[in-house]
Design a protein around this motif. Structure first.
Motif, PDB file in Angstrom:
ATOM      1  N   ASP A   1       0.815  -1.212   0.000  1.00  0.00           N
ATOM      2  CA  ASP A   1       0.000   0.000   0.000  1.00  0.00           C
ATOM      3  C   ASP A   1       0.850   1.264   0.000  1.00  0.00           C
ATOM      4  O   ASP A   1       0.343   2.361   0.275  1.00  0.00           O
ATOM      5  CB  ASP A   1      -0.927   0.008   1.218  1.00  0.00           C
ATOM      6  CG  ASP A   1      -1.862  -1.192   1.231  1.00  0.00           C
ATOM      7  OD1 ASP A   1      -2.359  -1.561   0.145  1.00  0.00           O
ATOM      8  OD2 ASP A   1      -2.068  -1.768   2.315  1.00  0.00           O
ATOM      9  N   THR A   2       2.143   1.122  -0.326  1.00  0.00           N
ATOM     10  CA  THR A   2       3.028   2.279  -0.319  1.00  0.00           C
ATOM     11  C   THR A   2       3.967   2.182  -1.520  1.00  0.00           C
ATOM     12  O   THR A   2       3.597   1.648  -2.555  1.00  0.00           O
ATOM     13  CB  THR A   2       3.813   2.342   1.023  1.00  0.00           C
ATOM     14  OG1 THR A   2       4.647   3.500   1.031  1.00  0.00           O
ATOM     15  CG2 THR A   2       4.644   1.095   1.254  1.00  0.00           C
ATOM     16  N   THR A   3       5.161   2.720  -1.400  1.00  0.00           N
ATOM     17  CA  THR A   3       6.145   2.652  -2.480  1.00  0.00           C
ATOM     18  C   THR A   3       7.499   2.285  -1.903  1.00  0.00           C
ATOM     19  O   THR A   3       7.717   2.349  -0.688  1.00  0.00           O
ATOM     20  CB  THR A   3       6.257   4.000  -3.224  1.00  0.00           C
ATOM     21  OG1 THR A   3       6.641   5.019  -2.287  1.00  0.00           O
ATOM     22  CG2 THR A   3       4.944   4.366  -3.894  1.00  0.00           C
ATOM     23  N   ILE A   4       8.425   1.927  -2.792  1.00  0.00           N
ATOM     24  CA  ILE A   4       9.774   1.577  -2.388  1.00  0.00           C
ATOM     25  C   ILE A   4      10.723   1.962  -3.518  1.00  0.00           C
ATOM     26  O   ILE A   4      10.336   1.950  -4.693  1.00  0.00           O
ATOM     27  CB  ILE A   4       9.881   0.076  -2.048  1.00  0.00           C
ATOM     28  CG1 ILE A   4      11.251  -0.271  -1.480  1.00  0.00           C
ATOM     29  CG2 ILE A   4       9.579  -0.777  -3.276  1.00  0.00           C
ATOM     30  CD1 ILE A   4      11.339  -1.700  -0.943  1.00  0.00           C
ATOM     31  N   THR A   5      11.951   2.320  -3.153  1.00  0.00           N
ATOM     32  CA  THR A   5      12.950   2.713  -4.137  1.00  0.00           C
ATOM     33  C   THR A   5      13.785   1.506  -4.552  1.00  0.00           C
ATOM     34  O   THR A   5      14.227   0.723  -3.706  1.00  0.00           O
ATOM     35  CB  THR A   5      13.874   3.807  -3.563  1.00  0.00           C
ATOM     36  OG1 THR A   5      13.078   4.942  -3.203  1.00  0.00           O
ATOM     37  CG2 THR A   5      14.910   4.233  -4.595  1.00  0.00           C
ATOM     38  N   VAL A   6      14.006   1.355  -5.846  1.00  0.00           N
ATOM     39  CA  VAL A   6      14.797   0.241  -6.375  1.00  0.00           C
ATOM     40  C   VAL A   6      16.267   0.451  -6.032  1.00  0.00           C
ATOM     41  O   VAL A   6      16.830   1.518  -6.282  1.00  0.00           O
ATOM     42  CB  VAL A   6      14.629   0.111  -7.902  1.00  0.00           C
ATOM     43  CG1 VAL A   6      15.500  -1.022  -8.442  1.00  0.00           C
ATOM     44  CG2 VAL A   6      13.168  -0.115  -8.262  1.00  0.00           C
TER      45      VAL A   6
ATOM     46  N   GLU B   1      11.995  -9.667  -6.723  1.00  0.00           N
ATOM     47  CA  GLU B   1      10.967  -8.673  -6.446  1.00  0.00           C
ATOM     48  C   GLU B   1      11.578  -7.506  -5.693  1.00  0.00           C
ATOM     49  O   GLU B   1      12.596  -7.652  -5.001  1.00  0.00           O
ATOM     50  CB  GLU B   1       9.827  -9.278  -5.632  1.00  0.00           C
ATOM     51  CG  GLU B   1      10.216  -9.670  -4.212  1.00  0.00           C
ATOM     52  CD  GLU B   1       9.069 -10.290  -3.432  1.00  0.00           C
ATOM     53  OE1 GLU B   1       8.033 -10.597  -4.048  1.00  0.00           O
ATOM     54  OE2 GLU B   1       9.225 -10.464  -2.207  1.00  0.00           O
ATOM     55  N   VAL B   2      11.002  -6.327  -5.829  1.00  0.00           N
ATOM     56  CA  VAL B   2      11.470  -5.131  -5.135  1.00  0.00           C
ATOM     57  C   VAL B   2      10.712  -5.033  -3.823  1.00  0.00           C
ATOM     58  O   VAL B   2       9.533  -4.678  -3.783  1.00  0.00           O
ATOM     59  CB  VAL B   2      11.258  -3.867  -5.977  1.00  0.00           C
ATOM     60  CG1 VAL B   2      11.870  -2.655  -5.274  1.00  0.00           C
ATOM     61  CG2 VAL B   2      11.868  -4.034  -7.361  1.00  0.00           C
ATOM     62  N   ALA B   3      11.393  -5.405  -2.746  1.00  0.00           N
ATOM     63  CA  ALA B   3      10.776  -5.429  -1.421  1.00  0.00           C
ATOM     64  C   ALA B   3      11.807  -4.984  -0.404  1.00  0.00           C
ATOM     65  O   ALA B   3      13.017  -5.093  -0.640  1.00  0.00           O
ATOM     66  CB  ALA B   3      10.267  -6.829  -1.091  1.00  0.00           C
ATOM     67  N   PRO B   4      11.377  -4.475   0.753  1.00  0.00           N
ATOM     68  CA  PRO B   4      12.338  -4.016   1.757  1.00  0.00           C
ATOM     69  C   PRO B   4      13.106  -5.171   2.369  1.00  0.00           C
ATOM     70  O   PRO B   4      12.648  -6.322   2.363  1.00  0.00           O
ATOM     71  CB  PRO B   4      11.454  -3.319   2.793  1.00  0.00           C
ATOM     72  CG  PRO B   4      10.104  -3.925   2.611  1.00  0.00           C
ATOM     73  CD  PRO B   4       9.991  -4.259   1.165  1.00  0.00           C
ATOM     74  N   ALA B   5      14.297  -4.862   2.906  1.00  0.00           N
ATOM     75  CA  ALA B   5      15.089  -5.872   3.598  1.00  0.00           C
ATOM     76  C   ALA B   5      14.379  -6.313   4.861  1.00  0.00           C
ATOM     77  O   ALA B   5      13.499  -5.616   5.395  1.00  0.00           O
ATOM     78  CB  ALA B   5      16.468  -5.299   3.935  1.00  0.00           C
ATOM     79  N   ALA B   6      14.745  -7.493   5.355  1.00  0.00           N
ATOM     80  CA  ALA B   6      14.170  -7.994   6.601  1.00  0.00           C
ATOM     81  C   ALA B   6      14.508  -7.047   7.743  1.00  0.00           C
ATOM     82  O   ALA B   6      15.555  -6.401   7.761  1.00  0.00           O
ATOM     83  CB  ALA B   6      14.706  -9.390   6.894  1.00  0.00           C
ATOM     84  N   THR B   7      13.599  -6.961   8.716  1.00  0.00           N
ATOM     85  CA  THR B   7      13.827  -6.101   9.865  1.00  0.00           C
ATOM     86  C   THR B   7      14.945  -6.667  10.736  1.00  0.00           C
ATOM     87  O   THR B   7      15.209  -7.867  10.733  1.00  0.00           O
ATOM     88  CB  THR B   7      12.544  -5.987  10.704  1.00  0.00           C
ATOM     89  OG1 THR B   7      12.116  -7.301  11.092  1.00  0.00           O
ATOM     90  CG2 THR B   7      11.441  -5.315   9.907  1.00  0.00           C
TER      91      THR B   7
ATOM     92  N   ALA C   1       4.276  -6.716  -4.955  1.00  0.00           N
ATOM     93  CA  ALA C   1       5.590  -6.140  -5.190  1.00  0.00           C
ATOM     94  C   ALA C   1       5.905  -6.229  -6.674  1.00  0.00           C
ATOM     95  O   ALA C   1       5.438  -7.123  -7.379  1.00  0.00           O
ATOM     96  CB  ALA C   1       6.658  -6.880  -4.378  1.00  0.00           C
ATOM     97  N   VAL C   2       6.699  -5.269  -7.157  1.00  0.00           N
ATOM     98  CA  VAL C   2       7.136  -5.277  -8.550  1.00  0.00           C
ATOM     99  C   VAL C   2       8.250  -6.318  -8.706  1.00  0.00           C
ATOM    100  O   VAL C   2       9.215  -6.325  -7.948  1.00  0.00           O
ATOM    101  CB  VAL C   2       7.644  -3.886  -8.960  1.00  0.00           C
ATOM    102  CG1 VAL C   2       8.268  -3.927 -10.351  1.00  0.00           C
ATOM    103  CG2 VAL C   2       6.506  -2.876  -8.908  1.00  0.00           C
ATOM    104  N   VAL C   3       8.096  -7.208  -9.678  1.00  0.00           N
ATOM    105  CA  VAL C   3       9.101  -8.233  -9.961  1.00  0.00           C
ATOM    106  C   VAL C   3       9.876  -7.802 -11.203  1.00  0.00           C
ATOM    107  O   VAL C   3       9.305  -7.661 -12.288  1.00  0.00           O
ATOM    108  CB  VAL C   3       8.452  -9.616 -10.177  1.00  0.00           C
ATOM    109  CG1 VAL C   3       9.510 -10.646 -10.568  1.00  0.00           C
ATOM    110  CG2 VAL C   3       7.697 -10.056  -8.926  1.00  0.00           C
TER     111      VAL C   3
END
Length: 335
Positions: free
Chosen positions: A212-217, A288-294, A310-312
């Motif tokens: 529901d948000t965005t992320i930078t490649v 896929e473009v996803a954030p790193a694990a916490t 997520a964008v693949v």
């Protein structure tokens, strides 16, 4: 050999009497495969050196004397050997069993020659706890000042493996991943190699949707081979940092300039926090473009599944020479 069912009483007794050291708050978040179909029919069994097989949904304790020097974890879609004293992994392999989301091209594909933790003299000596449930397995073993846990899912792709060290002194553990070099009579095109994914370089800095948000490649290092156009994976760290080994590569960015990427083509070394983990992810989940694990080493909560939001970016096949990381091994390294 007597395999003992695990009970809450047995676990409490072991901790209370000090028979085994375990981190009190360590928790491994469940692995998630890309799709349920990827795990269809999957399930592990453990084959001990004496031929005894442990299979089916159960939780048992295997005596130390029954483990031998190593044992086999065998599934429909992947299998691997475990070194009993260290929980290092040897010959992690995708079997190529038929599946709608198979990435091997139907060919048995050895991915990692080994995943070796450096315990700096500590050894696992206790009984091994085994939990088998559906397509998943969790095994753990302890020794003086040390505990190791391996969690895996028997699936054709997705997040299917992770290794977690925990030390009584709270210090880090270096884990070395050595990619598989094809053996005869395999073709050399089954040799696995790391590469700087040019599809991510072409989009570096772009802002794309994520849930529901965005992320930078950002840049991405993957591994692949020259046989299957679907075979792709990546190392998946949580509270772990990769250690540079002296393999500098000049990689071109989208603006035409070059950046130095210090990463070898056949090996990576991860410095893992006590209670942290490093694993392997295959297929679309790896690109896929996803954030790193916490960052989490205690009382960790499972991350929400992306579920297609997520964008693949994928990867080019065959991988261009300019994107392949070299040399395969650093100087004086013994594979």
């Amino acid at each position: 050999m007597r395999i003992v069912p695990r009970t809450a009483f047995a676990a409490v007794l072991a901790i209370a009497t000090g028979l085994l050291w375990r981190p009190a708050t360590s928790f491994v978040a469940p692995l998630h495969a890309a799709t349920a179909v990827g795990c269809e029919g999957g399930g592990f069994s453990i084959v001990l050196p004496n031929g005894t097989t442990i299979s089916g949904d159960q939780a048992v304790s295997v005596p130390a004397a029954s483990l031998g020097s190593s044992f086999l974890v065998k599934g429909l879609y992947n299998d691997f050997q475990v070194v009993s004293a260290t929980f290092g992994v040897v010959d992690y392999t995708l079997t190529g069993a038929p599946n709608a989301v198979d990435i091997t091209g139907g060919v048995r594909t050895r991915v990692f020659a080994r995943k070796t933790p450096d315990h700096r003299g500590l050894v696992l000596t206790g009984a091994m706890n085994v939990e088998l449930s559906g397509d998943g397995i969790v095994i753990d073993r302890s020794g003086p000042g040390l505990s190791m846990k391996i969690q895996a899912k028997d699936c054709a792709n997705g997040g299917v493996f992770q290794m977690e060290p925990a030390r009584g002194d709270g210090t880090t553990t270096d884990i070395t991943h050595v990619l598989a070099t094809a053996r005869a009579p395999e073709g050399t095109n089954l040799t696995v190699f790391y590469f700087d994914n040019p599809n991510f370089r072409a989009r570096e800095g772009d802002v794309v949707p994520f849930k529901d948000t965005t992320i930078t490649v950002t840049p991405r290092v993957n591994f692949a081979n020259d046989f299957s156009p679907k075979f792709v994976g990546r190392d998946s760290p949580q509270v772990a940092q990769r250690i540079a080994q002296g393999c500098p590569n000049q990689i071109q960015k989208r603006d035409g300039t070059f950046v130095t990427v210090d990463h070898c083509g056949g090996v990576s070394v991860w410095r893992v926090a006590s209670g942290g983990r490093v694993g392997a992810v295959f297929g679309e989940d790896a690109t896929e473009v996803a954030p790193a694990a916490t960052n989490c080493t205690a009382n960790c909560q499972a991350q929400n599944r992306v579920r297609g939001r997520a964008v693949v970016l994928g990867f080019p096949f065959p991988v261009p020479d300019a994107s392949r990381l070299l040399p395969r091994f650093p100087a004086n390294f013994v594979p």
